[in-house]
Scaffold this active site. Structure first.
Site, short mmCIF file in Angstrom:
data_model
loop_
_atom_site.label_atom_id
_atom_site.label_comp_id
_atom_site.label_asym_id
_atom_site.label_seq_id
_atom_site.Cartn_x
_atom_site.Cartn_y
_atom_site.Cartn_z
N HIS A 49 58.93 42.96 66.88
CA HIS A 49 60.24 43.48 66.85
C HIS A 49 60.48 44.35 68.13
CE1 HIS A 49 60.16 43.17 62.31
NE2 HIS A 49 60.98 42.46 62.64
N CYS B 159 59.06 51.85 61.63
CA CYS B 159 58.95 50.54 60.62
C CYS B 159 58.91 51.04 59.39
CB CYS B 159 57.74 49.59 61.03
SG CYS B 159 57.77 48.84 62.51
#
Length: 288
Positions: A183, A277
């Site tokens: 990501h 996250c």
């Protein structure tokens, strides 16, 4: 296409990554394990796997730290069939007064979005269901009227275009990077109006230069990228949650006037994600 569901619950707003955090969604790592290797960090720790008891204790410390700093923390129900559910950032993302929910980009996480969607509906929160291909919140970084979106194995260009059509008043900037890093927030994170953390080697030179031209970049070294040095969580007033192991990142932050709250979630990062996250902001105070 998107289905927009208007809720009555007004307290949703995110226009930055660093406004004072007031409401956030988390999920306990109750069933966390490395089941299907989906990133390099997991590959490294697959043999050890996750000590769930330790992960739970560390996650509680993370939650307690946020609460001690005035954040309302909401917990999604943890489900055994979702070993990655602790990473709530990826299941949805808040832009302005809407939470966007999409399909997850990997089979092992498929279905997590339904748990979030049900929670949002129950709490009558504005949500937009993106019915395109896939997009994960770890690739979405909001900065005023600009949204940087990582072009990764988890987020498709088709869905980025769809999001742009839903946000006509905003500038959506696709940011390609090496998909080995999963990501965008594993290699880039905005700390303030001017500062950002970046792992330079994840980007082609032109993309790195584009980001470096807009921010005073703090470069993260390879070792500290591996221990999720970029994946800090800003909670407002220049307070940042960071791992104790990332000494260079923490020193650089303090040098620039940030208050670094060191919390050890070393068990959780074995699965390839850290503070950003593990948190899905619902409400940050607006930046002016």
């Amino acid at each position: 296409m998107a289905t927009v569901i208007k809720g009555e619950y007004k307290h949703v707003n995110c226009d930055s990554e660093y406004g004072t955090l007031k409401k956030v969604i988390v999920c306990e790592p109750r069933y966390m394990k490395i089941d299907e290797i989906i990133n390099e960090t997991q590959r490294h720790f697959a043999k050890d796997n996750i000590n769930m008891k330790r992960a739970m204790k560390q996650h509680q410390h993370f939650v307690d730290t946020m609460k001690a700093n005035g954040v309302d923390v909401y917990k999604l129900p943890a489900m055994e069939k979702f070993p990655e559910q602790v990473f709530t950032r990826d299941i949805g993302f808040t832009i302005g007064e809407t939470v966007f929910v999409s399909r997850m980009g990997s089979n092992i996480r498929d279905g997590e979005e339904k748990v979030l969607r049900n929670w949002l509906l129950e709490h009558q929160i504005n949500l937009s269901l993106i019915e395109g291909d896939r997009i994960e919140g770890g690739d979405v970084i909001v900065h005023g009227d600009t949204v940087y979106i990582g072009v990764s194995g988890r987020t498709s260009e088709e869905t980025i275009q769809e999001l742009q059509s839903q946000l006509p008043h905003m500038n959506v900037v696709p940011v390609p990077f090496d998909p080995i890093y999963l990501h965008l927030d594993c290699v880039f994170n905005i700390l303030s109006e001017k500062d950002a953390l970046i792992y330079k080697h994840a980007f082609e030179e032109k993309d790195y230069q584009m980001l470096a031209s807009k921010f005073n970049v703090i470069e993260v070294e390879k070792e500290e990228q591996f221990t999720m040095g970029t994946n800090v969580l800003s909670i407002g007033n220049k307070k940042v949650l960071s791992l104790p192991v990332n000494k260079n990142v923490n020193a650089a932050l303090r040098e620039r006037g940030y208050e670094v709250l060191e919390v050890d979630i070393s068990e959780i990062i074995k699965s390839g994600g850290s503070f950003r996250c593990c948190s899905m902001p619902l409400y940050r105070e607006e930046m002016h």
